[in-house]
Scaffold this active site. Structure first.
Site, PDB file in Angstrom:
ATOM      1  CE  LYS A 212      36.319  46.802  46.395  1.00 42.37           C
ATOM      2  NZ  LYS A 212      37.742  46.782  47.024  1.00 42.37           N
ATOM      3  NE  ARG A 246      41.142  44.981  41.051  1.00 37.87           N
ATOM      4  CZ  ARG A 246      39.795  44.488  41.196  1.00 37.87           C
ATOM      5  NH1 ARG A 246      38.991  45.108  41.799  1.00 37.87           N
ATOM      6  NH2 ARG A 246      39.756  43.292  40.535  1.00 37.87           N
TER       7      ARG A 246
HETATM    8  C1  9MG Z   1      40.673  41.869  43.194  1.00 41.20           C
HETATM    9  N1  9MG Z   1      40.425  43.106  44.049  1.00 41.20           N
HETATM   10  C2  9MG Z   1      39.000  43.280  44.530  1.00 41.20           C
HETATM   11  N2  9MG Z   1      38.984  44.476  45.252  1.00 41.20           N
HETATM   12  C3  9MG Z   1      40.407  44.817  45.169  1.00 41.20           C
HETATM   13  C4  9MG Z   1      40.978  46.211  45.991  1.00 41.20           C
HETATM   14  O1  9MG Z   1      40.499  46.892  46.668  1.00 41.20           O
HETATM   15  N3  9MG Z   1      42.360  46.054  45.870  1.00 41.20           N
HETATM   16  C5  9MG Z   1      43.058  45.313  44.877  1.00 41.20           C
HETATM   17  N4  9MG Z   1      44.222  45.168  44.973  1.00 41.20           N
HETATM   18  N5  9MG Z   1      42.284  44.019  44.718  1.00 41.20           N
HETATM   19  C6  9MG Z   1      41.123  44.054  44.298  1.00 41.20           C
END
Ligand code: 9MG
Length: 270
Positions: A212, A246
């Site tokens: 990110k 994730r």
């Molecule tokens: C779809 N998506 C993109 N970034 C995310 C994040 O930080 N958490 C979750 N649950 N979904 C995300």
């Protein structure tokens, strides 16, 4: 359905042309299947399939387009693997169709606030991740402001958990996520990471920090060069109680989390 006594990895599978890091890479069915298989072999416990970018500035896509992107992938992966599948969507129609096609979890960056979303999840029987987002992807990074970001995000998630309880979604189907990068400055994101351990009191925590822009701000690197920082921050989140990470870089994150798990086991042994 998943033992969350130690941290697990959710691999990202964006079947979109415009996601910030991997947009267009897995947009055709054959490459999406291969990527899902590779992530699963590398140790992902969950594959998160998304058909609409949620990067800052992204525009919403029509329901039918999102369905056309995600449903064939979910059907194909389900037909060849038992890996858990989540669908990254905020649209009730997509939630219903994805679960019918084999998805186990709804990953909603809008925390089931769309009309009909709560009902779609109750009726589907799926688990759900409720994520905090201030505003919507198109505008969320325009001067986000909080008096106390950790308290405000905790309050929001508590309210969404209550909304789920009121329609009959059982506690063991719920995950929470503070939503790193969704209507937050770098300082807000760091405050949330620092206070992440407070979120586990609500429900098991999912954290998405992979590649990110906060990592770009800290390291000066573009999305492709953020793997080391992504792995580091996954470890920091896991140490603060996150149970699902994730990520784009599954193999490296799985290796790093093995160390966190070994330390947790050592502590548990006394
Ligand atoms: C779809 N998506 C993109 N970034 C995310 C994040 O930080 N958490 C979750 N649950 N979904 C995300």
């Amino acid at each position: 359905m998943l033992d969350l006594s130690y941290p697990r990895v959710m691999g990202i599978l964006n079947v979109t042309p415009d996601s910030f890091s991997d947009g267009g890479l897995w947009a055709d069915l054959a490459s999406a299947r291969r990527h899902a298989e590779r992530m699963s072999e590398a140790g992902a416990a969950i594959i998160d399939v998304g058909g609409e970018s949620t990067r800052p500035g992204a525009m919403s896509v029509p329901v039918q387009q999102e369905l056309d992107r995600v449903i064939p992938v979910i059907e194909a992966v389900r037909s060849e693997s038992d890996v858990l599948l989540s669908v990254d969507t905020s649209k009730p129609e997509v939630m219903r169709a994805a679960v019918a096609a084999g998805a186990d979890i709804v990953n909603d960056v809008n925390a089931l606030r769309a009309q009909g979303a709560l009902r779609a999840v109750v009726e589907s029987g799926a688990a759900v991740c409720l994520m905090h987002m201030r505003g919507e992807p198109r505008t969320m990074q325009q001067a986000p402001c909080y008096a106390d970001v950790v308290t405000e995000v905790l309050d929001f998630l508590r309210q969404r958990l209550q909304a789920c309880a009121m329609v009959g979604i059982e506690d063991n189907r719920l995950l929470v996520d503070p939503g790193f990068g969704f209507g937050k400055t770098l300082r807000h994101n760091l405050q949330l990471l620092d206070g992440l351990d407070r979120f586990s009191a609500l429900a098991p925590v999912l954290a998405g920090l992979s590649r990110k822009s906060m990592l770009g701000e800290l390291t000066g690197r573009d999305a492709a060069g953020r793997m080391p920082a992504s792995v580091a921050v996954a470890v920091l989140a896991a140490e603060r109680g996150a149970r699902i990470l994730r990520v784009h870089d599954v193999a490296a994150t799985v290796d790093a989390l093995r160390i966190v798990t070994a330390l947790m086991e050592l502590e548990a042994d006394g």
